[in-house]
Design a protein around this motif. Structure first.
Motif, PDB file in Angstrom:
ATOM      1  N   GLN A 210     -16.000  -8.678   4.609  1.00 56.08           N
ATOM      2  CA  GLN A 210     -15.057  -9.801   4.583  1.00 56.08           C
ATOM      3  C   GLN A 210     -15.320 -10.677   3.369  1.00 56.08           C
TER       4      GLN A 210
ATOM      5  N   GLU B  21     -11.431 -14.992   4.515  1.00 53.15           N
ATOM      6  CA  GLU B  21     -11.247 -14.325   5.809  1.00 53.15           C
ATOM      7  C   GLU B  21     -12.327 -14.759   6.796  1.00 53.15           C
TER       8      GLU B  21
ATOM      9  N   GLY C  41      -2.687 -12.949   3.925  1.00 51.95           N
ATOM     10  CA  GLY C  41      -3.962 -13.376   4.487  1.00 51.95           C
ATOM     11  C   GLY C  41      -3.942 -14.801   4.988  1.00 51.95           C
TER      12      GLY C  41
ATOM     13  N   LYS D  70      -6.363  -7.471   4.981  1.00 55.26           N
ATOM     14  CA  LYS D  70      -7.474  -7.599   4.038  1.00 55.26           C
ATOM     15  C   LYS D  70      -8.550  -6.543   4.269  1.00 55.26           C
TER      16      LYS D  70
END
Length: 200
Positions: free
Chosen positions: A160, A164, A141, A179
């Motif tokens: 999210q 993110e 990520g 993710k």
């Protein structure tokens, strides 16, 4: 038949059948009240063939209505179909890849599912969020090489998380595939996403 008013569904598997015998006791007002529920006899039917299941159920004792009231209890296992999400993939024109469609099961990680299905995902124009240099972070990520743009069906992905959101704050339709969980909440439906959105 009797199954019409029950909760049985096609495909249910009977795993155990029990006869529950209730003793009948007379109380005030000459009413019969059922008390002391207890298992009288139980047979296991899981993984038996149809004929063996019928034989096992037939081996249960017949009902006795003079002094007792008998109930039959079925234990079931129900197989549930795992929801699928159909994803239409659109590639940048310069990538010379035709649009394609893949199917993924609810609960799959989007990046992993795309790579397993042969989708070319790494964006050479992406820079790592932590070092601002190139390089694939391996689903950590941090690198944004697996960024995709969700054109339709964003409600089929998990929400999210803060990190993110911060990484993609200038591109609200984008997600990090590493993710993103497809079919979040066991939902199914259709999605359209752009692969390598920086190249559009």
């Amino acid at each position: 038949g009797a199954a019409e008013d029950s909760d049985l569904l096609p495909g249910d598997s009977i795993t155990k059948v029990s006869v529950l015998r209730m003793t009948r006791v007379t109380t005030v007002g000459n009413k019969n009240v059922l008390e002391e529920k207890e298992d009288l006899y139980t047979v296991q039917t899981e993984c038996l063939s149809y004929d063996a299941t019928v034989d096992a159920i037939g081996s249960l004792p017949p009902p006795v209505t003079d002094q007792f009231q008998d109930f039959v209890q079925l234990n079931l296992k129900r197989l549930r179909r795992r929801p699928k999400v159909t994803i239409k993939l659109r590639y940048p024109p310069d990538q010379n890849e035709p649009d394609t469609t893949i199917e993924m099961f609810a609960g799959e990680n989007l990046r992993q599912g795309m790579l397993v299905r042969g989708v070319k995902l790494n964006d050479p124009l992406a820079q790592r969020f932590d070092t601002k240099s190139e390089g694939n972070c391996g689903a950590g990520g941090l690198c944004r090489t697996c960024s995709i743009s969700v054109l339709r069906g964003d409600d089929l992905l998990n929400p999210q998380r803060v990190a993110e959101q911060q990484m993609l704050e200038n591109t609200p339709k984008w997600r990090l595939a590493c993710k993103a969980i497809v079919g979040y909440g066991m939902k199914e439906g259709d999605m359209t996403i752009q692969v390598n959105p920086r190249q559009w």
